[in-house]
Scaffold this motif. Structure first.
Motif, mmCIF file in Angstrom:
data_model
loop_
_atom_site.group_PDB
_atom_site.id
_atom_site.type_symbol
_atom_site.label_atom_id
_atom_site.label_comp_id
_atom_site.label_asym_id
_atom_site.label_seq_id
_atom_site.Cartn_x
_atom_site.Cartn_y
_atom_site.Cartn_z
ATOM 1 N N MET A 99 0.834 -1.210 0.000
ATOM 2 C CA MET A 99 0.000 0.000 0.000
ATOM 3 C C MET A 99 0.865 1.255 0.000
ATOM 4 O O MET A 99 0.552 2.239 -0.673
ATOM 5 N N GLY A 100 1.957 1.216 0.752
ATOM 6 C CA GLY A 100 2.879 2.354 0.752
ATOM 7 C C GLY A 100 3.425 2.603 -0.638
ATOM 8 O O GLY A 100 3.578 3.747 -1.074
ATOM 9 N N VAL B 249 12.367 -4.473 8.316
ATOM 10 C CA VAL B 249 13.102 -3.926 7.162
ATOM 11 C C VAL B 249 14.272 -3.110 7.720
ATOM 12 O O VAL B 249 14.167 -1.902 7.934
ATOM 13 N N PRO B 250 15.412 -3.785 7.981
ATOM 14 C CA PRO B 250 16.514 -3.147 8.713
ATOM 15 C C PRO B 250 16.998 -1.811 8.139
ATOM 16 O O PRO B 250 17.269 -0.888 8.897
ATOM 17 N N PHE B 251 17.039 -1.669 6.804
ATOM 18 C CA PHE B 251 17.570 -0.401 6.288
ATOM 19 C C PHE B 251 16.616 0.765 6.579
ATOM 20 O O PHE B 251 17.030 1.920 6.647
ATOM 21 N N LEU B 252 15.331 0.467 6.791
ATOM 22 C CA LEU B 252 14.384 1.506 7.218
ATOM 23 C C LEU B 252 14.427 1.682 8.736
ATOM 24 O O LEU B 252 14.289 2.800 9.242
ATOM 25 N N GLU B 253 14.619 0.582 9.459
ATOM 26 C CA GLU B 253 14.726 0.659 10.932
ATOM 27 C C GLU B 253 15.805 1.641 11.354
ATOM 28 O O GLU B 253 15.681 2.317 12.373
ATOM 29 N N ASN B 254 16.882 1.701 10.563
ATOM 30 C CA ASN B 254 18.035 2.513 10.949
ATOM 31 C C ASN B 254 17.901 3.993 10.589
ATOM 32 O O ASN B 254 18.773 4.782 10.902
ATOM 33 N N HIS C 63 8.720 8.704 11.460
ATOM 34 C CA HIS C 63 7.300 8.984 11.741
ATOM 35 C C HIS C 63 6.475 8.919 10.458
ATOM 36 O O HIS C 63 5.382 8.367 10.433
ATOM 37 N N PHE C 64 6.992 9.526 9.395
ATOM 38 C CA PHE C 64 6.325 9.450 8.092
ATOM 39 C C PHE C 64 7.405 9.082 7.090
ATOM 40 O O PHE C 64 8.339 9.857 6.868
ATOM 41 N N VAL C 65 7.307 7.889 6.535
ATOM 42 C CA VAL C 65 8.416 7.359 5.738
ATOM 43 C C VAL C 65 8.242 7.713 4.259
ATOM 44 O O VAL C 65 7.220 7.405 3.654
ATOM 45 N N ARG C 66 9.249 8.380 3.740
ATOM 46 C CA ARG C 66 9.316 8.615 2.288
ATOM 47 C C ARG C 66 10.500 7.806 1.759
ATOM 48 O O ARG C 66 11.602 7.955 2.264
ATOM 49 N N VAL C 67 10.244 6.976 0.801
ATOM 50 C CA VAL C 67 11.356 6.199 0.239
ATOM 51 C C VAL C 67 11.412 6.442 -1.263
ATOM 52 O O VAL C 67 10.414 6.800 -1.889
ATOM 53 N N ASP C 68 12.572 6.279 -1.807
ATOM 54 C CA ASP C 68 12.735 6.417 -3.261
ATOM 55 C C ASP C 68 12.019 5.266 -3.958
ATOM 56 O O ASP C 68 11.839 4.184 -3.382
ATOM 57 N N ALA C 69 11.628 5.516 -5.198
ATOM 58 C CA ALA C 69 10.807 4.546 -5.939
ATOM 59 C C ALA C 69 11.398 3.135 -5.925
ATOM 60 O O ALA C 69 10.675 2.156 -5.750
ATOM 61 N N ASP C 70 12.719 3.037 -6.069
ATOM 62 C CA ASP C 70 13.328 1.706 -6.143
ATOM 63 C C ASP C 70 13.429 1.030 -4.775
ATOM 64 O O ASP C 70 13.696 -0.162 -4.676
ATOM 65 N N GLU C 71 13.224 1.815 -3.710
ATOM 66 C CA GLU C 71 13.391 1.246 -2.366
ATOM 67 C C GLU C 71 12.199 0.397 -1.919
ATOM 68 O O GLU C 71 12.326 -0.424 -1.026
ATOM 69 N N TRP C 72 11.018 0.596 -2.533
ATOM 70 C CA TRP C 72 9.879 -0.248 -2.158
ATOM 71 C C TRP C 72 10.187 -1.702 -2.492
ATOM 72 O O TRP C 72 9.964 -2.603 -1.689
ATOM 73 N N GLY C 73 10.699 -1.907 -3.701
ATOM 74 C CA GLY C 73 11.069 -3.267 -4.111
ATOM 75 C C GLY C 73 12.134 -3.844 -3.211
ATOM 76 O O GLY C 73 12.076 -5.016 -2.814
ATOM 77 N N LYS C 74 13.098 -3.000 -2.871
ATOM 78 C CA LYS C 74 14.183 -3.442 -1.982
ATOM 79 C C LYS C 74 13.617 -3.836 -0.613
ATOM 80 O O LYS C 74 13.987 -4.863 -0.036
#
Length: 284
Positions: free
Chosen positions: A29-30, A252-257, A262-273
């Motif tokens: 969903m994210g 998801v350790p790379f997000l944990e760090n 509080h509000f996560v924005r990730v680059d397009a390729d990071e969802w797959g990762k």
């Protein structure tokens, strides 16, 4: 265990796998929106799995069944997490996942009771959930049903005066059918909860307010399940609270760090990762 009128799909699935499925759906969903309250969803997934597949009585095919336990999402911005578990429970169809946050979707980015089956309250204004839960628990008691009311709230809401008014009311009315679940991830919009307005010593505070209080690791499934059982079975004459210490972005350790979760924005390729990393840790 749930008193469903027919066996649920995957009835023998472990709670750990349920939690994994909830995390995966939240990430998907994210990805639809490219952003979201993913940190909270990943952190609270274990508690939601134990709630819906161990503790709660409900009927997926009849979300308004009068005999159901009520699960209130005080933290409206955690809606992505609740949608994930409502899909996992068969209350929302999984094919609606791709509509998350879109116009005309039944899954708006902040939870609204009028839109979504299984969403008991609109919990956007923080600090209101426990007050509503007290009223619901009183009403159900007067009707004489044995239903429990669960209220999931955030550590940030411990800084709201209305939360503590509700805590006093719950104890005063001896609401032994009320269970408050506090997600303590020590993160709110302005930074760490403990640095914004420290609520420690938390367990002792709730006990002083007349509640049966437990504090456990909210990412340890055995501890979570045991805490639910203790809360339900206790002969304490008043309400119960479980404080869950959780880790934002758990799984998801790379997000944990990340510092800001509080509000996560990730680059397009990071969802797959993120989905790949989650897949590596999939429980048996």
């Amino acid at each position: 265990m749930n008193s469903h009128s027919h066996p649920m799909p995957g009835a023998n699935m472990s709670l750990e796998l349920r939690a994994w499925n909830i995390r995966r759906k939240a990430l998907l969903m994210g990805e639809v929106q490219g952003q979201g309250y993913i940190g909270q969803a990943l952190g609270i997934a274990d508690v939601l799995a134990a709630s819906y597949f161990h503790a709660l009585e409900y009927r997926p095919e009849d979300p308004e069944w009068e005999g159901r336990d009520r699960f209130l999402l005080s933290i409206g911005h955690y809606a992505i997490a609740l949608y994930a578990v409502l899909m996992e429970a068969g209350i929302l169809p999984e094919e609606e996942l791709e509509t998350y946050g879109m116009d005309d979707s039944r899954m708006p980015m902040s939870g609204m009771a009028s839109y979504t089956p299984g969403m008991e309250i609109t919990g956007g204004s923080l600090g209101h959930g426990l007050g509503i839960a007290v009223g619901m628990a009183m009403g159900l008691k007067r009707k004489g049903g044995g239903q429990f009311v669960y209220n999931l709230m955030s550590d940030g809401e411990l800084g709201e005066g209305s939360t503590w008014e509700a805590a006093m009311s719950g104890a005063h009315h001896r609401l032994d059918n009320l269970i408050c679940l506090v997600d303590f991830n020590d993160q709110q919009a302005d930074g760490k909860s403990t640095e914004t307005l420290c609520s420690e010593p938390l367990t002792q505070k709730w006990e002083a307010f007349g509640w049966h209080a437990q504090r456990v690791n909210g990412n340890d499934m055995q501890a979570v399940v045991a805490a639910f059982d203790t809360a339900r079975e206790s002969d304490h004459p008043g309400p119960r609270v479980i404080i869950f210490d959780t880790r934002m972005c758990k799984g998801v350790p790379f997000l944990e760090n990340r510092e800001i979760t509080h509000f996560v924005r990730v680059d397009a390729d990071e969802w797959g990762k993120a989905l790949d990393v989650l897949e590596e840790g999939k429980p048996a």
